[in-house]
Write a protein that holds these residues in place. Structure first.
Motif, PDB file in Angstrom:
ATOM      1  N   GLU A 151       0.848  -1.187   0.000  1.00 62.93           N
ATOM      2  CA  GLU A 151       0.000   0.000   0.000  1.00 62.93           C
ATOM      3  C   GLU A 151       0.885   1.239   0.000  1.00 62.93           C
ATOM      4  OE1 GLU A 151      -4.261   0.194   2.063  1.00 62.93           O
ATOM      5  OE2 GLU A 151      -2.576   0.369   3.401  1.00 62.93           O
ATOM      6  N   SER A 152       0.585   2.170  -0.874  1.00 66.94           N
ATOM      7  CA  SER A 152       1.420   3.361  -0.983  1.00 66.94           C
ATOM      8  C   SER A 152       1.128   4.343   0.148  1.00 66.94           C
ATOM      9  CB  SER A 152       1.203   4.043  -2.334  1.00 66.94           C
ATOM     10  OG  SER A 152      -0.006   4.770  -2.339  1.00 66.94           O
ATOM     11  N   TRP A 153       2.057   5.243   0.340  1.00 70.40           N
ATOM     12  CA  TRP A 153       1.915   6.273   1.358  1.00 70.40           C
ATOM     13  C   TRP A 153       0.672   7.119   1.102  1.00 70.40           C
ATOM     14  CZ3 TRP A 153       1.846  11.595   1.114  1.00 70.40           C
ATOM     15  CH2 TRP A 153       1.956  12.254   2.347  1.00 70.40           C
ATOM     16  N   ILE A 154       0.396   7.427  -0.156  1.00 76.25           N
ATOM     17  CA  ILE A 154      -0.767   8.259  -0.494  1.00 76.25           C
ATOM     18  C   ILE A 154      -2.058   7.538  -0.127  1.00 76.25           C
ATOM     19  CG2 ILE A 154      -2.044   9.297  -2.420  1.00 76.25           C
ATOM     20  CD1 ILE A 154       0.718   9.904  -3.689  1.00 76.25           C
ATOM     21  N   VAL A 155      -2.142   6.248  -0.410  1.00 75.05           N
ATOM     22  CA  VAL A 155      -3.342   5.476  -0.073  1.00 75.05           C
ATOM     23  C   VAL A 155      -3.534   5.457   1.446  1.00 75.05           C
ATOM     24  CG1 VAL A 155      -4.395   3.176  -0.127  1.00 75.05           C
ATOM     25  CG2 VAL A 155      -3.256   4.060  -2.155  1.00 75.05           C
ATOM     26  N   ARG A 156      -2.443   5.220   2.190  1.00 77.58           N
ATOM     27  CA  ARG A 156      -2.540   5.209   3.661  1.00 77.58           C
ATOM     28  C   ARG A 156      -2.943   6.581   4.191  1.00 77.58           C
ATOM     29  NH1 ARG A 156       2.274   2.540   3.006  1.00 77.58           N
ATOM     30  NH2 ARG A 156       3.451   4.260   3.925  1.00 77.58           N
ATOM     31  N   ARG A 157      -2.359   7.630   3.638  1.00 73.98           N
ATOM     32  CA  ARG A 157      -2.680   9.000   4.065  1.00 73.98           C
ATOM     33  C   ARG A 157      -4.162   9.306   3.811  1.00 73.98           C
ATOM     34  NH1 ARG A 157       0.534  13.591   5.987  1.00 73.98           N
ATOM     35  NH2 ARG A 157      -0.821  15.362   5.666  1.00 73.98           N
ATOM     36  N   ALA A 158      -4.667   8.901   2.656  1.00 70.44           N
ATOM     37  CA  ALA A 158      -6.076   9.117   2.333  1.00 70.44           C
ATOM     38  C   ALA A 158      -6.976   8.355   3.304  1.00 70.44           C
ATOM     39  CB  ALA A 158      -6.351   8.691   0.894  1.00 70.44           C
ATOM     40  N   LYS A 159      -6.610   7.096   3.584  1.00 72.07           N
ATOM     41  CA  LYS A 159      -7.413   6.291   4.521  1.00 72.07           C
ATOM     42  C   LYS A 159      -7.442   6.920   5.906  1.00 72.07           C
ATOM     43  CE  LYS A 159      -7.261   1.761   2.408  1.00 72.07           C
ATOM     44  NZ  LYS A 159      -6.809   0.385   2.492  1.00 72.07           N
ATOM     45  N   SER A 160      -6.337   7.543   6.311  1.00 73.32           N
ATOM     46  CA  SER A 160      -6.302   8.177   7.626  1.00 73.32           C
ATOM     47  C   SER A 160      -7.260   9.365   7.697  1.00 73.32           C
ATOM     48  CB  SER A 160      -4.879   8.632   7.976  1.00 73.32           C
ATOM     49  OG  SER A 160      -4.523   9.788   7.234  1.00 73.32           O
ATOM     50  N   SER A 172       3.214  14.782  -8.148  1.00 74.56           N
ATOM     51  CA  SER A 172       4.054  15.393  -7.115  1.00 74.56           C
ATOM     52  C   SER A 172       5.519  15.007  -7.239  1.00 74.56           C
ATOM     53  CB  SER A 172       3.528  15.035  -5.726  1.00 74.56           C
ATOM     54  OG  SER A 172       3.494  13.639  -5.561  1.00 74.56           O
ATOM     55  N   GLU A 173       5.823  14.138  -8.216  1.00 74.25           N
ATOM     56  CA  GLU A 173       7.197  13.743  -8.512  1.00 74.25           C
ATOM     57  C   GLU A 173       7.974  13.270  -7.279  1.00 74.25           C
ATOM     58  OE1 GLU A 173       8.861  17.096 -10.580  1.00 74.25           O
ATOM     59  OE2 GLU A 173       7.724  16.647 -12.381  1.00 74.25           O
ATOM     60  N   GLY A 174       7.311  12.492  -6.416  1.00 74.79           N
ATOM     61  CA  GLY A 174       7.979  11.931  -5.248  1.00 74.79           C
ATOM     62  C   GLY A 174       8.085  12.863  -4.052  1.00 74.79           C
ATOM     63  N   ASN A 175       7.627  14.083  -4.171  1.00 75.14           N
ATOM     64  CA  ASN A 175       7.659  15.045  -3.073  1.00 75.14           C
ATOM     65  C   ASN A 175       6.449  14.775  -2.176  1.00 75.14           C
ATOM     66  OD1 ASN A 175       7.223  17.337  -1.457  1.00 75.14           O
ATOM     67  ND2 ASN A 175       8.177  18.685  -2.964  1.00 75.14           N
ATOM     68  N   MET A 176       6.703  14.229  -0.990  1.00 69.68           N
ATOM     69  CA  MET A 176       5.611  13.839  -0.097  1.00 69.68           C
ATOM     70  C   MET A 176       4.783  15.034   0.378  1.00 69.68           C
ATOM     71  SD  MET A 176       7.486  10.774   1.957  1.00 69.68           S
ATOM     72  CE  MET A 176       6.077  10.122   2.815  1.00 69.68           C
ATOM     73  N   LEU A 177       5.431  16.160   0.587  1.00 68.78           N
ATOM     74  CA  LEU A 177       4.692  17.363   0.994  1.00 68.78           C
ATOM     75  C   LEU A 177       3.748  17.801  -0.121  1.00 68.78           C
ATOM     76  CD1 LEU A 177       4.089  19.624   2.987  1.00 68.78           C
ATOM     77  CD2 LEU A 177       6.061  20.864   2.073  1.00 68.78           C
TER      78      LEU A 177
END
Length: 188
Positions: A1-10, A27-32
């Motif tokens: 599961e990607s970071w974006i999917v986890r962030r959305a679920k949160s 976002s080209e890998g930029n998490m912010l």
């Protein structure tokens, strides 16, 4: 599961993996930047589910040209208008990865539908089974009758090549490649 999917679920937001990949590419890998894009999209969203159209709308909200209209022009065989729109999207600063993603998605669906037609299914049933909106049926049918399975697969593979160019993994000019792809798909 990607970071974006986890962030959305949160944040109690459902997001499909391809949509998360689109946000990641944007976002080209930029998490912010990805978090900010997700926040912006979440504000636009009332259903709790983020789909690809909402992401594209978020990205192109201020644009005069529309990625989905470009795809529709190409499908309808309107090559001059499509070239004008593609150049307009470029001038407005639309990310080439967004345009290529839309073309990739459409070509994958067309390839699948054309395969069903080649197996003996009729065009009307194929577009209905694929859930094509009524206002898009004629342009989809037009593209399906203009192109063979082989040609649609080749164009789909070109979107993969363009993706590699955009990401710096292959040589070439992504905009030139997309222009040639749009012209090929619009041809009839």
């Amino acid at each position: 599961e990607s970071w974006i999917v986890r962030r959305a679920k949160s944040k109690n937001i459902d997001i499909e993996r391809p949509v998360a990949d689109l946000i990641a590419a944007r976002s080209e890998g930029n998490m912010l930047a990805a978090a900010q894009e997700l926040e912006k999209i979440a504000l636009m969203n009332t259903s709790g589910t983020i789909d690809s159209e909402l992401v594209i709308k978020s990205i192109t909200d201020s644009a005069r040209y529309d990625v989905f209209k470009l795809v529709d022009c190409v499908l309808a065989g309107q090559s001059k208008q499509a070239m004008r729109m593609l150049r307009g999207l470029r001038e407005e600063g639309t990310e080439p990865i967004i345009i290529n993603w839309a073309l990739n998605k459409e070509l994958r669906a067309l390839s699948d539908m054309r395969f069903d037609i080649d197996q003996g299914d009729n065009v009307s049933r194929v577009t209905t089974n694929a859930g094509i909106w009524r206002n898009r049926v004629s342009m989809i049918e037009s593209a399906l009758t203009r192109h063979s399975s082989k040609l649609l697969r080749e164009m789909f593979k070109n979107t993969i090549k363009i993706d590699r160019i955009i990401k710096g993994a292959a040589a070439g000019d992504a905009w030139d490649e997309m222009e040639m792809l749009c012209l090929a798909l619009a041809r009839g």
